[in-house]
Write a protein that holds these residues in place. Structure first.
Motif, PDB file in Angstrom:
ATOM      1  N   GLY A 130       0.826  -1.197   0.000  1.00 16.55           N
ATOM      2  CA  GLY A 130       0.000   0.000   0.000  1.00 16.55           C
ATOM      3  C   GLY A 130       0.859   1.245   0.000  1.00 16.55           C
ATOM      4  O   GLY A 130       2.075   1.183  -0.222  1.00 16.55           O
ATOM      5  N   LEU A 131       0.234   2.387   0.270  1.00 17.62           N
ATOM      6  CA  LEU A 131       0.969   3.655   0.255  1.00 17.62           C
ATOM      7  C   LEU A 131       2.057   3.693   1.319  1.00 17.62           C
ATOM      8  O   LEU A 131       3.048   4.402   1.176  1.00 17.62           O
ATOM      9  CB  LEU A 131      -0.002   4.821   0.463  1.00 17.62           C
ATOM     10  CG  LEU A 131      -1.041   5.046  -0.645  1.00 17.62           C
ATOM     11  CD1 LEU A 131      -1.986   6.182  -0.259  1.00 17.62           C
ATOM     12  CD2 LEU A 131      -0.342   5.364  -1.968  1.00 17.62           C
ATOM     13  N   GLY A 132       1.878   2.936   2.402  1.00 17.84           N
ATOM     14  CA  GLY A 132       2.853   2.963   3.493  1.00 17.84           C
ATOM     15  C   GLY A 132       4.027   2.031   3.311  1.00 17.84           C
ATOM     16  O   GLY A 132       4.967   2.064   4.106  1.00 17.84           O
ATOM     17  N   GLY A 133       4.006   1.199   2.249  1.00 25.27           N
ATOM     18  CA  GLY A 133       5.117   0.281   2.015  1.00 25.27           C
ATOM     19  C   GLY A 133       4.610  -1.089   1.619  1.00 25.27           C
ATOM     20  O   GLY A 133       3.484  -1.241   1.133  1.00 25.27           O
ATOM     21  N   GLN A 134       5.435  -2.121   1.842  1.00 24.74           N
ATOM     22  CA  GLN A 134       5.019  -3.478   1.526  1.00 24.74           C
ATOM     23  C   GLN A 134       5.774  -4.475   2.388  1.00 24.74           C
ATOM     24  O   GLN A 134       6.858  -4.191   2.907  1.00 24.74           O
ATOM     25  CB  GLN A 134       5.218  -3.806   0.052  1.00 24.74           C
ATOM     26  CG  GLN A 134       6.648  -4.093  -0.397  1.00 24.74           C
ATOM     27  CD  GLN A 134       6.701  -4.492  -1.864  1.00 24.74           C
ATOM     28  OE1 GLN A 134       6.298  -3.732  -2.745  1.00 24.74           O
ATOM     29  NE2 GLN A 134       7.209  -5.682  -2.135  1.00 24.74           N
ATOM     30  N   GLY A 135       5.156  -5.660   2.543  1.00 23.55           N
ATOM     31  CA  GLY A 135       5.773  -6.728   3.318  1.00 23.55           C
ATOM     32  C   GLY A 135       5.952  -7.967   2.465  1.00 23.55           C
ATOM     33  O   GLY A 135       4.976  -8.525   1.953  1.00 23.55           O
TER      34      GLY A 135
END
Length: 259
Positions: free
Chosen positions: A94-99
């Protein structure tokens, strides 16, 4: 007539190229392109047939022999956590990053080993939303960045949030089944790695999945709020029933029960 110095560049620019010649030397070093390039996934795809064979292998020796027959060890016994190598990351994006999650499905070398691992790439002010891992405890370590907050709530008998603030190379434990999150409270990116105690830890995002329940059930669980916004969270929290709650309004109305 002598021309002012300030008019010379303008006059030269108006002359034909064969007369004026180039004014600026063309750079010999190419300017890097800002257009994103497509990087093919470096982690191999696992066919259902291969997965079935691995799961049915009689011994670990048979399973590893089967994997080794698929190609070089660099392909089947190494996992690439690079974001570009994981266009559909198991930990979400998402906009906050990725895992990027390496579990038994994405990295079959883990089958029957009882471990998994993820790498979280957090953008500035990015948050890995509150979630649970139903089948694994997590040990998370910050490997890039600083001032990353974690918090978990264990269960009904122990609802005090346990919070940590991680600096570089510091880690935090997040128990199996606990609601927890990670938040990069920083203007720079951060990266963490997390080890799991199960090769299939699972992931359930609390807010998203809760609101996928029947709307009447959600409404009842939240205490039938009239309005919920950023100004009344504390008041709203007090109205949420602690345990078994009155159910759907349609049932309450039908039975003449006030709420």
């Amino acid at each position: 007539m002598t021309l002012p110095i300030t008019l010379l560049p303008l006059l030269l620019a108006l002359l034909p190229p064969t007369i004026a010649g180039p004014i600026f030397t063309t750079p010999t070093t190419a300017v890097p392109s800002t257009t994103p390039t497509s990087v093919p996934a470096s982690n191999p795809s696992v066919s259902p047939d291969l997965m079935n064979q691995l799961q049915l292998a009689a011994t670990s020796e048979d399973r590893f022999a089967l994997l080794s027959q698929q190609g070089p060890a660099d392909t089947w016994f190494k996992y690439d956590f690079t974001p570009d190598a994981n266009p559909n990351p198991g930990g979400g994006k998402g906009l906050g990053g990725q895992g990027d999650l390496a579990n038994r499905k994405t990295f079959p070398a883990l089958i029957n080993l009882g471990v998994a691992m993820s790498a979280g790439f957090m953008n500035p002010c990015g948050m890995n939303k509150p979630h649970i891992h139903p089948r694994a405890s997590e040990f998370l370590t910050l490997v890039s960045g600083t001032n990353v907050h974690t918090g978990f709530i264990l269960e009904n008998g122990f609802t005090d949030q346990q919070s940590t603030t991680l600096s570089l190379y510091q880690g935090a434990i997040l128990p199996q089944g606990s609601i927890h999150y990670e938040f990069n409270d920083n203007c720079e990116p951060a990266v963490f790695v997390a080890a799991f105690s199960n090769e299939d830890p699972g992931l359930s995002t609390i807010g998203k999945n809760f609101f996928n329940l029947d709307p009447d059930i959600v409404d009842a669980d939240l205490g039938f709020p009239d309005v919920l916004d950023g100004t009344n969270f504390a008041q709203f929290e007090q109205a949420i029933p602690k345990s078994f709650a009155l159910g759907a309004k349609s049932c309450l109305d039908r039975c003449g029960i006030k709420y």
